[in-house]
Design a protein around this motif. Structure first.
Motif, short mmCIF file in Angstrom:
data_model
loop_
_atom_site.label_atom_id
_atom_site.label_comp_id
_atom_site.label_asym_id
_atom_site.label_seq_id
_atom_site.Cartn_x
_atom_site.Cartn_y
_atom_site.Cartn_z
N LEU A 39 0.78 -1.22 -0.06
CA LEU A 39 -0.06 -0.04 0.05
C LEU A 39 0.65 1.25 -0.01
O LEU A 39 1.92 0.98 0.37
N ALA A 40 0.22 2.31 -0.36
CA ALA A 40 0.93 3.76 -0.18
C ALA A 40 1.66 4.09 1.08
O ALA A 40 2.34 4.44 1.46
N GLU A 41 0.43 3.59 2.36
CA GLU A 41 0.86 4.01 3.84
C GLU A 41 0.33 2.99 4.52
O GLU A 41 -0.31 2.07 4.02
N VAL A 42 0.70 3.11 5.79
CA VAL A 42 0.41 1.86 6.69
C VAL A 42 -0.93 1.87 6.97
O VAL A 42 -1.38 3.09 7.50
N PRO A 43 -1.85 0.90 6.87
CA PRO A 43 -3.09 0.85 7.31
C PRO A 43 -3.40 0.74 8.61
O PRO A 43 -2.50 0.40 9.58
N ALA A 44 -4.63 1.12 9.10
CA ALA A 44 -4.74 1.12 10.64
C ALA A 44 -4.66 -0.27 11.27
O ALA A 44 -4.27 -0.35 12.16
N THR A 45 -4.98 -1.34 10.63
CA THR A 45 -4.69 -2.73 11.13
C THR A 45 -3.39 -3.02 11.42
O THR A 45 -3.19 -3.57 12.53
N VAL A 46 -2.58 -2.25 10.55
CA VAL A 46 -1.02 -2.50 11.18
C VAL A 46 -0.63 -1.58 12.16
O VAL A 46 0.17 -1.90 12.96
N ARG A 47 -1.04 -0.38 11.88
CA ARG A 47 -0.65 0.66 13.08
C ARG A 47 -0.92 0.24 14.33
O ARG A 47 -0.25 0.53 15.38
N GLU A 48 -2.05 -0.77 14.41
CA GLU A 48 -2.44 -1.13 15.90
C GLU A 48 -1.55 -2.06 16.22
O GLU A 48 -1.67 -2.31 17.60
N LEU A 49 -0.69 -2.63 15.31
CA LEU A 49 0.57 -3.66 15.92
C LEU A 49 1.56 -3.38 16.10
O LEU A 49 2.62 -4.18 16.34
N ARG A 50 1.85 -2.07 16.17
CA ARG A 50 3.32 -1.62 16.18
C ARG A 50 3.82 -1.95 17.16
O ARG A 50 4.99 -2.09 17.01
N GLY A 51 3.59 -2.19 18.41
CA GLY A 51 4.25 -2.74 19.59
C GLY A 51 4.41 -4.55 19.47
O GLY A 51 5.37 -4.84 20.14
N GLU A 52 4.06 -4.92 18.56
CA GLU A 52 4.42 -6.40 18.04
C GLU A 52 4.97 -6.68 16.99
O GLU A 52 5.54 -7.68 16.57
#
Length: 321
Positions: A39-52
Protein backbone atom coordinates in the motif's frame (compact mmCIF):
# COMPACT_ATOMS: atom_id res chain seq x y z
CA UNK A 1 18.40 -19.25 20.57
CA UNK A 2 17.88 -19.40 16.77
CA UNK A 3 16.90 -16.17 15.01
CA UNK A 4 14.12 -16.16 12.41
CA UNK A 5 12.91 -13.18 10.38
CA UNK A 6 9.21 -13.57 9.59
CA UNK A 7 8.05 -11.89 6.37
CA UNK A 8 4.33 -11.05 6.31
CA UNK A 9 3.00 -9.29 3.18
CA UNK A 10 -0.37 -7.61 3.68
CA UNK A 11 -2.91 -5.32 2.08
CA UNK A 12 -4.27 -4.45 5.51
CA UNK A 13 -6.80 -7.23 5.93
CA UNK A 14 -8.03 -7.61 9.53
CA UNK A 15 -6.64 -11.16 9.58
CA UNK A 16 -3.10 -9.72 9.68
CA UNK A 17 -3.56 -9.29 13.44
CA UNK A 18 -3.84 -13.04 13.98
CA UNK A 19 -0.89 -13.69 11.65
CA UNK A 20 1.41 -11.27 13.48
CA UNK A 21 0.44 -12.51 16.93
CA UNK A 22 0.92 -16.15 15.92
CA UNK A 23 4.46 -15.30 14.77
CA UNK A 24 5.18 -13.40 17.97
CA UNK A 25 3.93 -16.37 20.05
CA UNK A 26 6.55 -18.82 18.72
CA UNK A 27 8.33 -20.92 21.35
CA UNK A 28 12.09 -21.48 21.70
CA UNK A 29 12.94 -19.13 18.81
CA UNK A 30 13.79 -15.43 18.60
CA UNK A 31 11.62 -13.83 15.90
CA UNK A 32 11.89 -10.55 14.02
CA UNK A 33 8.49 -9.72 12.49
CA UNK A 34 8.66 -7.74 9.24
CA UNK A 35 5.30 -6.62 7.85
CA UNK A 36 5.35 -5.39 4.26
CA UNK A 37 2.26 -3.37 3.37
CA UNK A 38 1.49 -3.45 -0.36
CA UNK A 39 0.00 0.00 0.00
CA UNK A 40 1.02 3.65 -0.19
CA UNK A 41 0.80 4.04 3.59
CA UNK A 42 0.50 1.89 6.68
CA UNK A 43 -3.13 0.81 7.23
CA UNK A 44 -4.90 1.08 10.58
CA UNK A 45 -4.81 -2.71 11.09
CA UNK A 46 -1.00 -2.61 11.04
CA UNK A 47 -0.64 0.63 12.99
CA UNK A 48 -2.49 -1.05 15.84
CA UNK A 49 0.22 -3.73 15.93
CA UNK A 50 3.19 -1.36 16.26
CA UNK A 51 4.25 -2.83 19.59
CA UNK A 52 4.24 -6.36 18.15
CA UNK A 53 5.98 -5.72 14.82
CA UNK A 54 9.72 -5.07 14.53
CA UNK A 55 9.62 -3.32 11.17
CA UNK A 56 6.91 -2.06 8.82
CA UNK A 57 7.65 -1.28 5.17
CA UNK A 58 5.32 0.04 2.44
CA UNK A 59 5.74 -0.84 -1.24
CA UNK A 60 3.80 2.13 -2.60
CA UNK A 61 0.87 -0.11 -3.48
CA UNK A 62 -0.14 -2.58 -6.15
CA UNK A 63 3.19 -4.44 -6.35
CA UNK A 64 1.74 -7.85 -5.30
CA UNK A 65 2.96 -10.58 -3.00
CA UNK A 66 6.26 -11.53 -4.65
CA UNK A 67 7.54 -7.96 -4.58
CA UNK A 68 6.49 -7.63 -0.94
CA UNK A 69 8.27 -10.88 0.01
CA UNK A 70 11.46 -9.74 -1.71
CA UNK A 71 11.30 -6.47 0.22
CA UNK A 72 10.77 -8.42 3.43
CA UNK A 73 13.78 -10.63 2.76
CA UNK A 74 15.88 -7.52 2.17
CA UNK A 75 14.84 -6.30 5.62
CA UNK A 76 15.54 -9.60 7.39
CA UNK A 77 18.03 -9.55 10.24
CA UNK A 78 21.59 -10.34 9.04
CA UNK A 79 22.40 -14.00 9.55
CA UNK A 80 18.84 -14.99 10.45
CA UNK A 81 16.70 -17.69 8.90
CA UNK A 82 13.67 -16.50 6.89
CA UNK A 83 10.08 -17.71 7.17
CA UNK A 84 7.08 -16.63 5.11
CA UNK A 85 3.58 -16.09 6.48
CA UNK A 86 0.55 -14.88 4.52
CA UNK A 87 -1.71 -12.37 6.24
CA UNK A 88 -4.79 -14.64 6.16
CA UNK A 89 -2.98 -17.63 7.72
CA UNK A 90 -1.63 -18.26 11.22
CA UNK A 91 1.09 -20.37 12.84
CA UNK A 92 0.70 -22.84 15.64
CA UNK A 93 2.94 -22.00 18.64
CA UNK A 94 5.46 -24.78 17.99
CA UNK A 95 5.87 -24.10 14.26
CA UNK A 96 9.42 -22.82 14.22
CA UNK A 97 10.54 -25.04 17.11
CA UNK A 98 9.60 -28.07 14.96
CA UNK A 99 11.22 -26.78 11.76
CA UNK A 100 14.38 -24.91 12.81
CA UNK A 101 16.28 -28.01 14.07
CA UNK A 102 15.60 -29.76 10.75
CA UNK A 103 16.73 -26.70 8.79
CA UNK A 104 19.93 -26.34 10.81
CA UNK A 105 20.75 -30.05 10.62
CA UNK A 106 20.42 -30.04 6.83
CA UNK A 107 22.43 -26.82 6.54
CA UNK A 108 25.19 -28.36 8.69
CA UNK A 109 25.27 -31.32 6.28
CA UNK A 110 25.95 -28.91 3.41
CA UNK A 111 22.43 -28.59 1.98
CA UNK A 112 20.58 -25.39 1.08
CA UNK A 113 17.30 -26.36 2.74
CA UNK A 114 13.67 -25.33 2.53
CA UNK A 115 11.51 -26.84 5.28
CA UNK A 116 7.73 -27.08 4.93
CA UNK A 117 5.15 -28.96 7.02
CA UNK A 118 1.61 -30.16 7.22
CA UNK A 119 -1.25 -27.71 7.81
CA UNK A 120 -4.70 -27.47 9.32
CA UNK A 121 -7.19 -26.06 6.84
CA UNK A 122 -10.11 -23.72 7.44
CA UNK A 123 -12.52 -21.67 5.40
CA UNK A 124 -12.33 -17.92 5.91
CA UNK A 125 -13.99 -17.10 9.22
CA UNK A 126 -14.31 -20.76 10.22
CA UNK A 127 -12.60 -23.18 12.57
CA UNK A 128 -9.75 -25.36 11.26
CA UNK A 129 -10.33 -28.99 10.41
CA UNK A 130 -8.64 -31.26 12.97
CA UNK A 131 -7.06 -33.53 10.36
CA UNK A 132 -3.61 -32.46 9.18
CA UNK A 133 -2.89 -32.24 5.44
CA UNK A 134 -1.35 -33.17 3.08
CA UNK A 135 -1.78 -36.91 3.41
CA UNK A 136 1.59 -37.59 1.75
CA UNK A 137 4.80 -35.62 2.29
CA UNK A 138 7.35 -34.81 -0.40
CA UNK A 139 9.96 -37.55 -0.77
CA UNK A 140 13.67 -36.84 -0.41
CA UNK A 141 15.06 -35.73 -3.75
CA UNK A 142 11.65 -35.33 -5.40
CA UNK A 143 11.06 -32.37 -7.69
CA UNK A 144 8.36 -30.11 -6.25
CA UNK A 145 6.41 -30.13 -9.52
CA UNK A 146 6.29 -33.93 -9.53
CA UNK A 147 5.12 -33.98 -5.92
CA UNK A 148 2.56 -31.21 -6.35
CA UNK A 149 1.05 -32.05 -9.73
CA UNK A 150 1.51 -35.74 -10.58
CA UNK A 151 -1.48 -37.95 -9.72
CA UNK A 152 -2.88 -35.18 -7.57
CA UNK A 153 -5.18 -36.38 -4.80
CA UNK A 154 -8.75 -35.20 -4.64
CA UNK A 155 -9.96 -33.34 -1.56
CA UNK A 156 -8.26 -31.51 1.30
CA UNK A 157 -5.50 -34.12 1.66
CA UNK A 158 -3.94 -33.24 -1.71
CA UNK A 159 -0.21 -32.59 -1.99
CA UNK A 160 0.83 -29.10 -0.91
CA UNK A 161 3.76 -26.92 0.17
CA UNK A 162 1.94 -23.76 1.31
CA UNK A 163 3.80 -20.47 1.49
CA UNK A 164 2.97 -20.03 5.17
CA UNK A 165 4.84 -23.24 6.03
CA UNK A 166 8.09 -22.30 4.28
CA UNK A 167 11.28 -21.76 6.29
CA UNK A 168 14.70 -21.37 4.70
CA UNK A 169 18.11 -19.87 5.32
CA UNK A 170 18.73 -16.19 4.79
CA UNK A 171 21.30 -17.11 2.13
CA UNK A 172 18.84 -19.11 0.04
CA UNK A 173 16.03 -16.58 0.50
CA UNK A 174 18.31 -13.89 -0.92
CA UNK A 175 19.70 -16.12 -3.69
CA UNK A 176 16.29 -17.08 -5.08
CA UNK A 177 14.06 -14.04 -5.35
CA UNK A 178 10.32 -14.35 -5.84
CA UNK A 179 9.23 -13.61 -9.42
CA UNK A 180 7.58 -10.19 -9.28
CA UNK A 181 6.01 -10.54 -12.75
CA UNK A 182 3.65 -13.36 -11.74
CA UNK A 183 0.05 -12.58 -10.77
CA UNK A 184 -0.45 -16.15 -9.47
CA UNK A 185 1.42 -19.42 -8.75
CA UNK A 186 4.15 -17.37 -7.08
CA UNK A 187 4.82 -20.01 -4.42
CA UNK A 188 4.94 -22.90 -6.87
CA UNK A 189 7.27 -20.94 -9.13
CA UNK A 190 9.62 -20.12 -6.25
CA UNK A 191 9.78 -23.77 -5.16
CA UNK A 192 10.34 -25.06 -8.70
CA UNK A 193 13.23 -22.62 -9.19
CA UNK A 194 14.73 -23.22 -5.72
CA UNK A 195 14.84 -26.96 -6.38
CA UNK A 196 17.07 -26.36 -9.39
CA UNK A 197 19.74 -24.50 -7.45
CA UNK A 198 22.92 -26.43 -6.55
CA UNK A 199 22.58 -28.18 -3.19
CA UNK A 200 18.93 -27.27 -2.65
CA UNK A 201 16.73 -29.68 -0.73
CA UNK A 202 13.02 -29.38 0.05
CA UNK A 203 11.59 -31.36 2.93
CA UNK A 204 8.50 -31.41 5.17
CA UNK A 205 8.16 -32.11 8.87
CA UNK A 206 5.20 -34.38 9.66
CA UNK A 207 3.64 -32.02 12.19
CA UNK A 208 0.94 -29.50 11.31
CA UNK A 209 2.55 -26.12 12.03
CA UNK A 210 0.20 -23.63 10.37
CA UNK A 211 -3.48 -22.89 9.87
CA UNK A 212 -4.16 -22.33 6.17
CA UNK A 213 -7.19 -20.35 5.00
CA UNK A 214 -9.09 -21.60 1.96
CA UNK A 215 -11.13 -19.16 -0.11
CA UNK A 216 -10.15 -15.84 1.43
CA UNK A 217 -12.11 -12.89 -0.04
CA UNK A 218 -10.18 -11.39 -2.94
CA UNK A 219 -7.77 -14.32 -3.19
CA UNK A 220 -6.12 -14.48 -6.60
CA UNK A 221 -5.84 -18.27 -6.37
CA UNK A 222 -9.63 -18.57 -6.14
CA UNK A 223 -10.22 -17.23 -9.66
CA UNK A 224 -10.68 -19.33 -12.80
CA UNK A 225 -8.11 -17.40 -14.84
CA UNK A 226 -6.69 -20.12 -17.06
CA UNK A 227 -4.63 -17.70 -19.16
CA UNK A 228 -2.29 -16.60 -16.36
CA UNK A 229 -1.88 -20.23 -15.28
CA UNK A 230 -1.10 -21.23 -18.84
CA UNK A 231 1.39 -18.36 -19.32
CA UNK A 232 3.28 -19.68 -16.30
CA UNK A 233 3.03 -23.35 -17.29
CA UNK A 234 4.41 -22.68 -20.78
CA UNK A 235 7.74 -21.68 -19.18
CA UNK A 236 8.14 -25.27 -18.02
CA UNK A 237 6.94 -27.25 -21.03
CA UNK A 238 9.90 -29.34 -22.14
CA UNK A 239 11.59 -28.86 -18.74
CA UNK A 240 9.23 -30.84 -16.54
CA UNK A 241 8.56 -34.50 -17.21
CA UNK A 242 5.84 -34.86 -19.87
CA UNK A 243 3.56 -36.71 -17.46
CA UNK A 244 3.90 -33.94 -14.88
CA UNK A 245 3.18 -31.23 -17.43
CA UNK A 246 0.08 -33.03 -18.74
CA UNK A 247 -1.20 -33.58 -15.22
CA UNK A 248 -0.73 -29.88 -14.40
CA UNK A 249 -2.56 -28.78 -17.54
CA UNK A 250 -5.46 -31.16 -16.88
CA UNK A 251 -5.94 -30.38 -13.20
CA UNK A 252 -5.17 -26.66 -13.39
CA UNK A 253 -5.48 -24.83 -16.69
CA UNK A 254 -8.01 -27.12 -18.40
CA UNK A 255 -10.12 -27.13 -15.24
CA UNK A 256 -10.01 -23.31 -15.12
CA UNK A 257 -10.91 -23.05 -18.81
CA UNK A 258 -13.90 -25.31 -18.17
CA UNK A 259 -14.93 -23.22 -15.16
CA UNK A 260 -14.78 -20.11 -17.33
CA UNK A 261 -16.69 -21.91 -20.13
CA UNK A 262 -13.96 -20.73 -22.50
CA UNK A 263 -14.16 -23.38 -25.20
CA UNK A 264 -11.24 -22.03 -27.23
CA UNK A 265 -9.17 -22.32 -24.06
CA UNK A 266 -10.40 -25.87 -23.57
CA UNK A 267 -9.30 -26.78 -27.09
CA UNK A 268 -5.88 -25.17 -26.57
CA UNK A 269 -5.37 -27.12 -23.34
CA UNK A 270 -6.36 -30.38 -25.03
CA UNK A 271 -3.73 -29.71 -27.70
CA UNK A 272 -1.11 -29.11 -24.99
CA UNK A 273 -2.04 -32.40 -23.31
CA UNK A 274 -1.77 -34.31 -26.60
CA UNK A 275 1.74 -32.85 -27.13
CA UNK A 276 2.87 -34.29 -23.82
CA UNK A 277 1.17 -37.27 -22.21
CA UNK A 278 -2.12 -38.80 -21.10
CA UNK A 279 -3.13 -37.32 -17.73
CA UNK A 280 -3.44 -39.60 -14.74
CA UNK A 281 -6.94 -40.66 -13.71
CA UNK A 282 -7.07 -38.35 -10.64
CA UNK A 283 -6.01 -35.33 -12.67
CA UNK A 284 -8.45 -36.13 -15.47
CA UNK A 285 -11.17 -36.30 -12.82
CA UNK A 286 -10.07 -32.91 -11.48
CA UNK A 287 -10.32 -31.47 -14.98
CA UNK A 288 -13.91 -32.74 -15.28
CA UNK A 289 -14.76 -31.04 -12.00
CA UNK A 290 -14.12 -27.75 -13.78
CA UNK A 291 -17.80 -27.90 -14.70
CA UNK A 292 -18.57 -27.40 -10.97
CA UNK A 293 -17.92 -23.97 -9.34
CA UNK A 294 -14.72 -23.96 -7.27
CA UNK A 295 -16.41 -22.55 -4.15
CA UNK A 296 -18.87 -25.45 -4.21
CA UNK A 297 -16.05 -27.99 -4.47
CA UNK A 298 -14.20 -26.41 -1.54
CA UNK A 299 -17.29 -26.45 0.65
CA UNK A 300 -17.98 -30.10 -0.17
CA UNK A 301 -14.36 -31.15 0.42
CA UNK A 302 -14.19 -29.39 3.78
CA UNK A 303 -17.57 -30.81 4.83
CA UNK A 304 -16.57 -34.34 3.85
CA UNK A 305 -13.29 -34.05 5.74
CA UNK A 306 -15.03 -32.80 8.88
CA UNK A 307 -17.69 -35.53 8.62
CA UNK A 308 -15.02 -38.21 8.24
CA UNK A 309 -13.17 -36.87 11.26
CA UNK A 310 -16.33 -36.78 13.38
CA UNK A 311 -17.15 -40.36 12.38
CA UNK A 312 -13.70 -41.49 13.50
CA UNK A 313 -14.16 -40.10 17.03
CA UNK A 314 -15.36 -42.95 19.29
CA UNK A 315 -18.72 -42.43 20.96
CA UNK A 316 -18.76 -42.17 24.71
CA UNK A 317 -21.27 -44.01 26.92
CA UNK A 318 -24.65 -42.38 26.77
CA UNK A 319 -24.42 -41.65 23.03
CA UNK A 320 -22.45 -38.38 23.20
CA UNK A 321 -19.18 -37.73 21.39
Amino acid sequence: MPDVSVVIPTTGRPSVTEAVRSARAQRSVSVRVVVVCDLAEVPATVRELRGEVDEVVCTGGGRRGSYARNVGVAHAAPGSHVAFLDDDDAWLPGKLAAQVPVLERLAAEGWRPVVSSRILQRRAGGEPLPTAAPSTLIADGARPEDYLFRRRRLGVGRQSLPTSTLLTTGELAAACRWDETLPRHQDWDWLVRVARLPGARITQVPEATAVYTVGSPGSISAGADWRTSWAWARRWEGVWARETFADFVAAQTLRYALQARDWEGVREMMRAIRRNSTPSVPNAALAALGMVPRATLERVAMRRSRTATDAAIPRQPGGSH
